[in-house]
Design a protein around this motif. Structure first.
Motif, PDB file in Angstrom:
ATOM      1  N   GLU A 199     -33.493 106.043  83.423  1.00  0.00           N
ATOM      2  CA  GLU A 199     -32.414 106.776  84.099  1.00  0.00           C
ATOM      3  C   GLU A 199     -32.281 106.320  85.552  1.00  0.00           C
ATOM      4  O   GLU A 199     -31.178 106.087  86.055  1.00  0.00           O
ATOM      5  CB  GLU A 199     -32.683 108.278  84.040  1.00  0.00           C
ATOM      6  CG  GLU A 199     -32.443 108.887  82.664  1.00  0.00           C
ATOM      7  CD  GLU A 199     -32.774 110.365  82.662  1.00  0.00           C
ATOM      8  OE1 GLU A 199     -33.282 110.866  83.687  1.00  0.00           O
ATOM      9  OE2 GLU A 199     -32.524 111.025  81.637  1.00  0.00           O
TER      10      GLU A 199
ATOM     11  N   SER B  97     -29.053  97.941  77.441  1.00  0.00           N
ATOM     12  CA  SER B  97     -28.432  97.572  78.715  1.00  0.00           C
ATOM     13  C   SER B  97     -28.659  96.086  78.951  1.00  0.00           C
ATOM     14  O   SER B  97     -29.289  95.403  78.148  1.00  0.00           O
ATOM     15  CB  SER B  97     -29.023  98.393  79.867  1.00  0.00           C
ATOM     16  OG  SER B  97     -28.826  99.779  79.644  1.00  0.00           O
TER      17      SER B  97
ATOM     18  N   THR C 123     -23.499  98.454  92.197  1.00  0.00           N
ATOM     19  CA  THR C 123     -22.271  97.736  91.864  1.00  0.00           C
ATOM     20  C   THR C 123     -21.037  98.484  92.358  1.00  0.00           C
ATOM     21  O   THR C 123     -19.954  97.942  92.423  1.00  0.00           O
ATOM     22  CB  THR C 123     -22.178  97.536  90.346  1.00  0.00           C
ATOM     23  OG1 THR C 123     -22.248  98.822  89.703  1.00  0.00           O
ATOM     24  CG2 THR C 123     -23.314  96.666  89.864  1.00  0.00           C
TER      25      THR C 123
ATOM     26  N   GLY D 240     -29.699  95.723  94.090  1.00  0.00           N
ATOM     27  CA  GLY D 240     -30.130  97.108  94.065  1.00  0.00           C
ATOM     28  C   GLY D 240     -31.610  97.246  94.376  1.00  0.00           C
ATOM     29  O   GLY D 240     -32.403  96.334  94.104  1.00  0.00           O
TER      30      GLY D 240
ATOM     31  N   GLU E 181     -30.897 102.636  85.775  1.00  0.00           N
ATOM     32  CA  GLU E 181     -29.473 102.521  85.476  1.00  0.00           C
ATOM     33  C   GLU E 181     -28.617 103.188  86.552  1.00  0.00           C
ATOM     34  O   GLU E 181     -27.559 102.691  86.931  1.00  0.00           O
ATOM     35  CB  GLU E 181     -29.196 103.119  84.101  1.00  0.00           C
ATOM     36  CG  GLU E 181     -29.843 102.304  82.981  1.00  0.00           C
ATOM     37  CD  GLU E 181     -29.509 102.844  81.608  1.00  0.00           C
ATOM     38  OE1 GLU E 181     -28.963 103.971  81.532  1.00  0.00           O
ATOM     39  OE2 GLU E 181     -29.789 102.149  80.615  1.00  0.00           O
ATOM     40  N   ARG E 182     -29.091 104.323  87.056  1.00  0.00           N
ATOM     41  CA  ARG E 182     -28.344 104.979  88.117  1.00  0.00           C
ATOM     42  C   ARG E 182     -28.283 104.111  89.368  1.00  0.00           C
ATOM     43  O   ARG E 182     -27.237 103.956  90.000  1.00  0.00           O
ATOM     44  CB  ARG E 182     -29.002 106.321  88.446  1.00  0.00           C
ATOM     45  CG  ARG E 182     -28.215 107.139  89.489  1.00  0.00           C
ATOM     46  CD  ARG E 182     -29.042 108.326  89.929  1.00  0.00           C
ATOM     47  NE  ARG E 182     -29.541 109.073  88.766  1.00  0.00           N
ATOM     48  CZ  ARG E 182     -30.566 109.924  88.846  1.00  0.00           C
ATOM     49  NH1 ARG E 182     -31.178 110.117  89.990  1.00  0.00           N
ATOM     50  NH2 ARG E 182     -30.962 110.569  87.764  1.00  0.00           N
ATOM     51  N   THR E 183     -29.433 103.470  89.720  1.00  0.00           N
ATOM     52  CA  THR E 183     -29.477 102.621  90.913  1.00  0.00           C
ATOM     53  C   THR E 183     -28.594 101.401  90.751  1.00  0.00           C
ATOM     54  O   THR E 183     -27.884 100.990  91.675  1.00  0.00           O
ATOM     55  CB  THR E 183     -30.926 102.189  91.195  1.00  0.00           C
ATOM     56  OG1 THR E 183     -31.749 103.351  91.294  1.00  0.00           O
ATOM     57  CG2 THR E 183     -31.011 101.392  92.491  1.00  0.00           C
ATOM     58  N   MET E 184     -28.617 100.792  89.569  1.00  0.00           N
ATOM     59  CA  MET E 184     -27.795  99.603  89.348  1.00  0.00           C
ATOM     60  C   MET E 184     -26.305  99.947  89.379  1.00  0.00           C
ATOM     61  O   MET E 184     -25.484  99.168  89.874  1.00  0.00           O
ATOM     62  CB  MET E 184     -28.176  98.941  88.024  1.00  0.00           C
ATOM     63  CG  MET E 184     -29.580  98.335  88.035  1.00  0.00           C
ATOM     64  SD  MET E 184     -30.044  97.581  86.472  1.00  0.00           S
ATOM     65  CE  MET E 184     -28.993  96.133  86.481  1.00  0.00           C
ATOM     66  N   GLN E 185     -25.953 101.125  88.864  1.00  0.00           N
ATOM     67  CA  GLN E 185     -24.555 101.538  88.915  1.00  0.00           C
ATOM     68  C   GLN E 185     -24.101 101.764  90.360  1.00  0.00           C
ATOM     69  O   GLN E 185     -22.999 101.373  90.749  1.00  0.00           O
ATOM     70  CB  GLN E 185     -24.357 102.826  88.101  1.00  0.00           C
ATOM     71  CG  GLN E 185     -24.454 102.615  86.592  1.00  0.00           C
ATOM     72  CD  GLN E 185     -24.361 103.920  85.840  1.00  0.00           C
ATOM     73  OE1 GLN E 185     -24.258 104.991  86.439  1.00  0.00           O
ATOM     74  NE2 GLN E 185     -24.423 103.829  84.504  1.00  0.00           N
ATOM     75  N   GLU E 186     -24.952 102.392  91.160  1.00  0.00           N
ATOM     76  CA  GLU E 186     -24.617 102.632  92.559  1.00  0.00           C
ATOM     77  C   GLU E 186     -24.513 101.329  93.341  1.00  0.00           C
ATOM     78  O   GLU E 186     -23.697 101.197  94.254  1.00  0.00           O
ATOM     79  CB  GLU E 186     -25.652 103.551  93.197  1.00  0.00           C
ATOM     80  CG  GLU E 186     -25.630 104.967  92.632  1.00  0.00           C
ATOM     81  CD  GLU E 186     -26.756 105.823  93.202  1.00  0.00           C
ATOM     82  OE1 GLU E 186     -27.588 105.265  93.950  1.00  0.00           O
ATOM     83  OE2 GLU E 186     -26.788 107.032  92.896  1.00  0.00           O
TER      84      GLU E 186
ATOM     85  N   TYR F  72     -33.108  94.563  79.311  1.00  0.00           N
ATOM     86  CA  TYR F  72     -33.059  93.888  80.594  1.00  0.00           C
ATOM     87  C   TYR F  72     -33.890  92.599  80.558  1.00  0.00           C
ATOM     88  O   TYR F  72     -34.868  92.487  79.800  1.00  0.00           O
ATOM     89  CB  TYR F  72     -33.594  94.795  81.699  1.00  0.00           C
ATOM     90  CG  TYR F  72     -32.712  95.996  81.983  1.00  0.00           C
ATOM     91  CD1 TYR F  72     -31.524  95.845  82.694  1.00  0.00           C
ATOM     92  CD2 TYR F  72     -33.067  97.265  81.532  1.00  0.00           C
ATOM     93  CE1 TYR F  72     -30.710  96.949  82.951  1.00  0.00           C
ATOM     94  CE2 TYR F  72     -32.266  98.371  81.775  1.00  0.00           C
ATOM     95  CZ  TYR F  72     -31.079  98.211  82.487  1.00  0.00           C
ATOM     96  OH  TYR F  72     -30.290  99.279  82.742  1.00  0.00           O
TER      97      TYR F  72
END
Length: 870
Positions: free
Chosen positions: A860, A747, A870, A824, A863-868, A773
């Protein structure tokens, strides 16, 4: 041709007037001298011999006035003022004019002796003598051959000798050191007819020599021969004294300037050097003779448009003091320059060689920077007497500020005692005090306190520092925060102690259990036989049996703590177990407490004795109810976790692998660090009247016997969270494989990791960096906010909740959420469930990752938090 006597009176008046005007005008075009007055002699002669009394006197007044007026006017034009020599010259010229007037007015052209003079002439001569005596000078005359033939009364009164004695040996009244030079000058003037002008000392009547100035000029007859010498002498002793004092003062000042270690020089308004001492010549590399009178830029290799020239001209233009430091290339020296405006429009300049001082200053700055950036704490105090007062801090480095939370301004001038508190060991404090009194080094491990009140362990070494005179002037303390080391030592000691106690208790419980088994069997046999024969004795036997049952239960707990209880492990589904026990836990918690469950549906099965695990949860529920006397909330969650063993964690006894974690949280009163360190000790209880102190210790023993572990996170007023770890049962490997497959993915993005535990920061950084990262870290909320304010804009802030400082993780999230909503947010804490219940309502729903977390959980959630976001 008519003689002058035959001229018409008006013709004579015109001629005399024209002559006076011509002489007066010529006085401005010839060198200054008393001889200018002699040019009026023809006018005096013409008026005295061939004019009336009023005309002769008018001419005399005009000539005397013209002589004086020309001297004054010429002095004013040339700007040098009326000097004493010029004044004497003019006075002598006036005296000659007066003498010529009376001489030509009262005597015929031929020589006239006093015996041939009429009574009126003698009276006129007496009148002239009286007039000269009243002049502020001493008057004397001499023959053409240089023999003094007349001195005034003033000289006689001054020397205390008669006129005759003075005339016989006037040279003898002079100071012996002045006699030869005076005689040589007099003989030269007599021989050449030049002006006689000397300074010498005359012996006064009291024997003291007084400085006088003497001038004499010749009087010529009509054939141009010297007829007489007319001289004047006047006192200049005060003037000579002033000059000598000024000269002595100037010489003293010059010697002082030459003796100082600083370079000293002066410039006039044209930047020409008017004075420079030898130190200035040494620094500038030029001799004094080469510098004086020259422009400083030309003689000292200083560029007029360089730093020196610009500052010199600025000080001269603004008429104010200027100080600066500059490198002087020709001498390869650093100079400290102080420039002062002088009264004449120029400058006074001091140059100080600061090359060595600057080098030492740079070394000191380098040392200061190096010390400030050390991870160890450096403190320097003065070495004042302990009996007088506590030593005061004069220096602390950055590590001190980071560790204690105090600023330099708060601590400088204060005593280090403010870092001590109730738990600071008295024995160590006394030992340090004795070392301070005896001026000897000392090393110690001491509990200290931060500004927030938090304790920390300091490994310190205190040494005295002496000055050049051998006197102890300061104490230097080098300290290292060993709190983590101490905690690990305590945990190791506890673990070793628990192991020893568990072995002892387990062995004792086995023997005691066997003994109780026999007693219980005998008690039951007696009860069966006696219950019909003697009911009272049978009742006593029954009581013995009940006591034996209680002892058996206690023995069972002891066996559980000692990890020697008989377990019946079997594959257990946690979802089923928690569903079955939920009503029991709610009933145990009581009506005033809320119990919630959060069980992940994909929780793996575990190999465990289900009955013993249920007893553990009931035990924890009972403790939680005791911790919430006014009611509260209990949360039970269950998750799969991947555990990476690393030093510093409470779960370091676990091996790396997959576990099922049951998190049991409450919103009770919480526990202090001291209480947390003892809750798993056998026979330790906070209940004064009940409880055997084996509740949590049996939980600890059961989980350890089952291959798991229990840890606790708690703070006073913050509630408690217990994490129970049980290893997954052997079975499907697909989950593990998928986890590793996920870990292999990459990522990108920047993440700010905020945690006060360095080990946790390092683990998170390592996991996220390997994931791809870009990671920066901060040790608390204040540090993290400072990085963001400085311009660092991460895609995600991953922060612990409970941290020291003015900003907790929640406070940090509030500020970031308010100012930078596109960043985030992810929280992590051993108190995750408790904090969610308490504080999430004010922030909205921010995901919380419970500690300790496995790699896959962290990735997990990130990545879930960063997707939310954005």
């Amino acid at each position: 041709m008519k003689s002058v006597e035959d001229w018409h009176p008006s013709t004579r008046v015109c001629a005399v007037t024209c002559l006076i005007a011509a002489v007066f005008a010529a006085d401005f075009f010839t060198p200054k001298s008393f001889a200018h007055g002699l040019l009026y002699l023809p006018a005096i002669l013409l008026a005295a011999r061939n004019g009336g009394e009023w005309f002769a006197r008018a001419v005399l007044i005009a000539c005397v006035s013209g002589t004086i007026a020309a001297g004054v006017l010429m002095s004013g034009v040339e700007g040098d003022g009326v000097s004493l020599p010029n004044l004497g010259n003019r006075m002598l010229a006036c005296l000659i004019l007066l003498s010529a007037y009376f001489y030509f007015r009262r005597t015929p052209a031929a020589d006239v002796s006093p015996s041939t003079l009429s009574r009126q002439d003698r009276e006129q001569l007496m009148h002239f003598a009286t007039l000269t005596e009243h002049l502020p000078v001493q008057v004397w005359t001499a023959t053409p051959a240089g023999k003094v033939d007349h001195v005034g009364e003033k000289l006689a009164d001054f020397t205390g000798k008669s006129h005759q004695v003075i005339l016989e040996d006037w040279l003898g009244f002079l100071h012996p050191d002045d006699q030869q030079a005076t005689l040589d000058a007099w003989l030269h003037s007599v021989e050449t007819g030049e002006l006689y002008d000397v300074n010498f000392r005359i012996r006064r009547s009291d024997g003291r020599y007084i400085w006088h100035k003497t001038q004499a000029s010749p009087v010529y007859d009509s054939q141009g021969r010297i007829e007489r010498w007319l001289g004047t002498t006047f006192d200049i002793d005060d003037l000579v004294g002033v000059r000598q004092s000024a000269s002595a003062l100037a010489e003293s000042f010059r010697e002082t300037l030459e003796s100082i270690t600083d370079a000293f020089l002066t410039l006039d308004s044209d930047c020409r050097l008017t004075y420079a001492n030898s130190k200035a010549a040494e620094i500038l590399g030029v001799s004094v003779d080469e510098m004086l009178g020259n422009v400083i830029w030309a003689c000292c290799d200083m560029a007029s448009d360089g730093p020196f020239g610009l500052n010199f001209r600025r000080a001269m233009a603004e008429r104010r003091q200027i100080s600066f430091e500059e490198y002087f290339e020709p001498s390869q020296l650093w100079l400290g320059v102080r420039v002062y405006p002088a009264g004449n429009g120029g400058l006074t300049i001091y140059l100080l060689d600061i090359t060595e001082t600057k080098r030492e200053r740079e070394q000191l700055m380098l040392l200061n920077k190096a010390v400030s950036r050390l991870s160890d704490i450096i403190m320097i105090t003065d070495a004042r007497s302990i009996q007088d007062d506590d030593p005061k801090l004069v220096f602390v480095n950055d590590a001190f500020v980071r560790t204690t939370g105090y600023t330099r301004e708060e601590m400088l001038g204060q005593s280090p005692r403010c870092l001590l508190g109730p738990n600071s060991q008295r024995s160590e404090r006394d030992r340090i005090l004795r070392a301070l009194e005896n001026r000897v080094p000392v090393r110690s491990e001491l509990i200290k306190y931060k500004k927030s009140g938090e304790e920390y362990w300091a490994d310190l070494e205190l040494v005295p520092v002496a000055n050049d005179q051998g006197e102890y002037s300061h104490w230097v303390s080098v300290e290292r925060d060993i709190t983590d080391k101490k905690r690990l030592q305590e945990k190791l000691a506890i673990a070793q102690n628990m192991e020893s106690v568990s072995r002892f208790v387990g062995g004792l419980a086995e023997d005691f259990s066997a003994l109780l088994s026999g007693v219980r069997d005998d008690a039951e046999a007696l009860y069966d036989r006696l219950r019909l024969v003697d009911p009272e004795i049978a009742e006593l036997t029954d009581r013995i049996g009940l006591a034996v049952s209680r002892g058996a239960a206690l023995t069972s707990n002891m066996l559980a703590f000692g990890r020697k209880q008989r377990l019946e492990p079997q594959v257990t589904q946690m979802t089923t177990l928690l569903d079955d026990i939920a009503p029991v836990l709610r009933a145990t918690a009581g009506a005033g407490n809320h119990v919630s469950f959060d069980v992940s549906p994909d929780t793996s099965p575990v190999m465990v004795d289900a009955g013993q695990l249920e007893n553990c949860l009931i035990n924890l529920t009972l403790n939680a109810r005791e911790a919430m006397p006014e009611g509260g909330s209990i949360g039970v969650s269950c998750r799969n976790v991947w555990f990476d063993a690393h030093p510093g964690s409470q779960e370091q006894v676990l091996r790396s692998g997959r576990y099922v974690r049951i998190s049991f949280s409450d919103t009770g009163i919480g526990m202090s660090e001291h209480l947390r360190s003892r809750i798993f000790d056998p026979f330790f209880s906070t209940k004064e009247t009940e409880g055997a102190g084996l509740g949590l210790s049996t939980v600890y023993g059961f989980l350890a016997q089952s291959g798991g572990h229990i840890s606790v996170y708690s703070e006073p007023g913050m509630g408690s969270v217990f994490h129970l770890y049980l290893p997954e049962s052997a079975g499907d490997e697909q989950t593990c494989a998928s986890e590793h497959e996920d870990m292999a993915a990459q990522s990108s993005g920047s993440i700010l990791v905020v945690d006060d535990n360095a080990d946790i920061r390092n683990v998170a950084t390592k996991i996220l960096t390997r994931r791809g990262y870009s990671v920066r870290t901060a040790e608390n909320g204040d540090h993290a906010w400072a990085l963001i304010e400085e311009g660092f804009r991460p895609a995600l802030v991953f922060s612990d909740i409970v941290m020291p400082g003015t900003r907790s993780g929640l406070d940090l999230c509030k500020q970031v959420q308010s100012r930078y909503p596109d960043i985030g947010l992810l929280l992590a804490s051993g108190f995750a469930e408790v904090q969610t219940l308490h504080d999430q309502s004010s922030l909205g729903r921010i995901p919380v990752l419970a500690k300790p977390y496995r790699k896959v959980e962290l990735i997990e959630m990130v990545e879930r938090t960063m997707q939310e976001a954005t």
